[in-house]
Design a protein around this motif. Structure first.
Motif, PDB file in Angstrom:
ATOM      1  N   LEU A  63     -33.487  42.308  12.620  1.00 57.73           N
ATOM      2  CA  LEU A  63     -32.680  42.359  13.979  1.00 57.73           C
ATOM      3  C   LEU A  63     -31.471  41.208  13.820  1.00 57.73           C
ATOM      4  O   LEU A  63     -31.625  40.379  12.979  1.00 57.73           O
ATOM      5  CB  LEU A  63     -33.528  41.566  15.097  1.00 57.73           C
ATOM      6  CG  LEU A  63     -34.665  42.751  15.742  1.00 57.73           C
ATOM      7  CD1 LEU A  63     -35.374  42.048  16.793  1.00 57.73           C
ATOM      8  CD2 LEU A  63     -33.927  43.797  16.264  1.00 57.73           C
ATOM      9  N   VAL A  70     -29.092  36.689  18.143  1.00 55.27           N
ATOM     10  CA  VAL A  70     -28.930  36.906  19.573  1.00 55.27           C
ATOM     11  C   VAL A  70     -27.473  36.493  19.749  1.00 55.27           C
ATOM     12  O   VAL A  70     -27.185  35.290  19.633  1.00 55.27           O
ATOM     13  CB  VAL A  70     -29.987  36.302  20.579  1.00 55.27           C
ATOM     14  CG1 VAL A  70     -29.458  36.225  21.979  1.00 55.27           C
ATOM     15  CG2 VAL A  70     -31.456  36.497  20.155  1.00 55.27           C
ATOM     16  N   ASP A 107     -27.948  39.020  27.542  1.00 52.91           N
ATOM     17  CA  ASP A 107     -27.698  40.496  28.280  1.00 52.91           C
ATOM     18  C   ASP A 107     -27.250  41.527  27.065  1.00 52.91           C
ATOM     19  O   ASP A 107     -27.071  42.601  27.666  1.00 52.91           O
ATOM     20  CB  ASP A 107     -26.778  40.112  29.191  1.00 52.91           C
ATOM     21  CG  ASP A 107     -27.184  39.329  30.417  1.00 52.91           C
ATOM     22  OD1 ASP A 107     -28.332  39.053  30.499  1.00 52.91           O
ATOM     23  OD2 ASP A 107     -26.230  39.114  31.213  1.00 52.91           O
ATOM     24  N   ILE A 108     -26.914  41.117  25.884  1.00 53.51           N
ATOM     25  CA  ILE A 108     -26.826  42.121  24.968  1.00 53.51           C
ATOM     26  C   ILE A 108     -27.768  42.380  24.292  1.00 53.51           C
ATOM     27  O   ILE A 108     -28.408  41.691  23.480  1.00 53.51           O
ATOM     28  CB  ILE A 108     -25.559  41.429  24.052  1.00 53.51           C
ATOM     29  CG1 ILE A 108     -24.444  40.906  24.968  1.00 53.51           C
ATOM     30  CG2 ILE A 108     -25.056  42.465  22.933  1.00 53.51           C
ATOM     31  CD1 ILE A 108     -23.162  40.127  24.156  1.00 53.51           C
ATOM     32  N   PRO A 109     -28.187  43.948  24.010  1.00 55.68           N
ATOM     33  CA  PRO A 109     -29.096  44.487  23.259  1.00 55.68           C
ATOM     34  C   PRO A 109     -29.013  44.077  21.911  1.00 55.68           C
ATOM     35  O   PRO A 109     -27.929  44.179  21.356  1.00 55.68           O
ATOM     36  CB  PRO A 109     -29.185  45.752  23.666  1.00 55.68           C
ATOM     37  CG  PRO A 109     -28.525  46.117  25.015  1.00 55.68           C
ATOM     38  CD  PRO A 109     -27.522  44.885  24.899  1.00 55.68           C
ATOM     39  N   ARG A 110     -29.959  43.698  21.344  1.00 59.04           N
ATOM     40  CA  ARG A 110     -30.015  43.536  19.647  1.00 59.04           C
ATOM     41  C   ARG A 110     -30.013  44.497  18.950  1.00 59.04           C
ATOM     42  O   ARG A 110     -30.909  45.638  19.267  1.00 59.04           O
ATOM     43  CB  ARG A 110     -31.361  42.335  19.299  1.00 59.04           C
ATOM     44  CG  ARG A 110     -30.876  40.833  20.077  1.00 59.04           C
ATOM     45  CD  ARG A 110     -32.206  40.306  19.722  1.00 59.04           C
ATOM     46  NE  ARG A 110     -32.415  39.735  18.341  1.00 59.04           N
ATOM     47  CZ  ARG A 110     -33.266  38.854  17.853  1.00 59.04           C
ATOM     48  NH1 ARG A 110     -34.334  38.816  18.706  1.00 59.04           N
ATOM     49  NH2 ARG A 110     -33.182  38.499  16.474  1.00 59.04           N
ATOM     50  N   ILE A 111     -29.286  44.426  17.861  1.00 59.64           N
ATOM     51  CA  ILE A 111     -29.376  45.710  17.063  1.00 59.64           C
ATOM     52  C   ILE A 111     -29.834  45.572  15.625  1.00 59.64           C
ATOM     53  O   ILE A 111     -30.138  44.422  15.578  1.00 59.64           O
ATOM     54  CB  ILE A 111     -27.733  46.421  16.809  1.00 59.64           C
ATOM     55  CG1 ILE A 111     -26.967  45.169  15.876  1.00 59.64           C
ATOM     56  CG2 ILE A 111     -27.030  46.504  17.923  1.00 59.64           C
ATOM     57  CD1 ILE A 111     -25.680  45.552  15.265  1.00 59.64           C
TER      58      ILE A 111
END
Length: 218
Positions: free
Chosen positions: A114, A117, A121-125
């Protein structure tokens, strides 16, 4: 690697997060992104991409390299591979944490899953790091600690997702012999002495910084 080894890797820094690793006439390039030189990947035998963010992955740079050399291959995660595999069948390989492979004559291990962070609020890619020859580790945009000793850590020194205390603690946790700065395109010349001094004094490893185009024998 011992100083008397004639087959040591040569590290060449390119802009931002991109590096070239060369040995015995073969070249491995990691993360030739949009902040890197347009020809950063040209001439590479193999290219490794840690994740899909544009400062690490430039489709234009990769297509230029693949079209220039029909033998060039890419190893990367699925989100990047899907953008290129149809146009270059058999030359784009999907890898993930725990995989091992050979590229440009080097043994490569994949570590991590992953991206760090940026904000809750931002999805992890997905993000993978590459350990080359059991010695040189490029973590991409993460503070992954490989389950393997690291001689040379390519250190993401400045990013929107990190602060200097985390960078210092990452060096301490990995415990490399030496760390070379990467991910530094946004770090101004005014800030560099501060980062150099604090990481060098507190990280517990040799700390080095190469300008784009400069090389070091590892």
């Amino acid at each position: 690697m011992s100083s008397d080894n004639p087959h040591r890797l040569v590290l060449t820094k390119k802009s931002h997060a991109c590096v070239r690793l060369e040995r015995d006439g073969r070249t491995l390039v990691v993360d030739p992104g949009g902040f890197s030189e347009a020809d950063a990947a040209v001439g590479a035998d193999a290219i490794l991409i840690t994740h899909e963010h544009p400062d690490h992955f430039s489709e234009k740079h990769l297509r230029t390299a693949l079209e220039a050399n029909a033998a060039t291959e890419i190893w990367t995660l699925r989100s990047v591979a899907e953008k290129l595999s149809a146009a270059f069948p058999g030359r784009v390989h999907t890898v993930g944490h725990g995989d091992t492979f050979s590229a440009a004559g080097c043994d490569v291990q994949v570590h991590g899953e992953l991206h760090a962070v940026i904000h809750p609020d931002i999805p992890r890619i997905t993000n993978v790091g590459f350990l080359v020859e059991g010695s040189v580790f490029h973590p991409g945009d993460a503070l992954t600690v490989p389950e393997h000793p690291v001689e040379t850590l390519l250190l993401p020194v400045m990013a929107p997702w990190s602060k200097i205390s985390e960078v210092i603690d990452y060096v301490r946790e990995v415990e490399p012999l030496r760390a070379y700065d990467i991910h530094d395109a946004l770090l101004t010349d005014l800030a560099r002495p501060i980062y150099d001094g604090q990481i060098g004094a507190l990280g517990g490893a040799e700390h080095h910084r190469l300008a784009p185009g400069e090389s070091a024998r590892l």
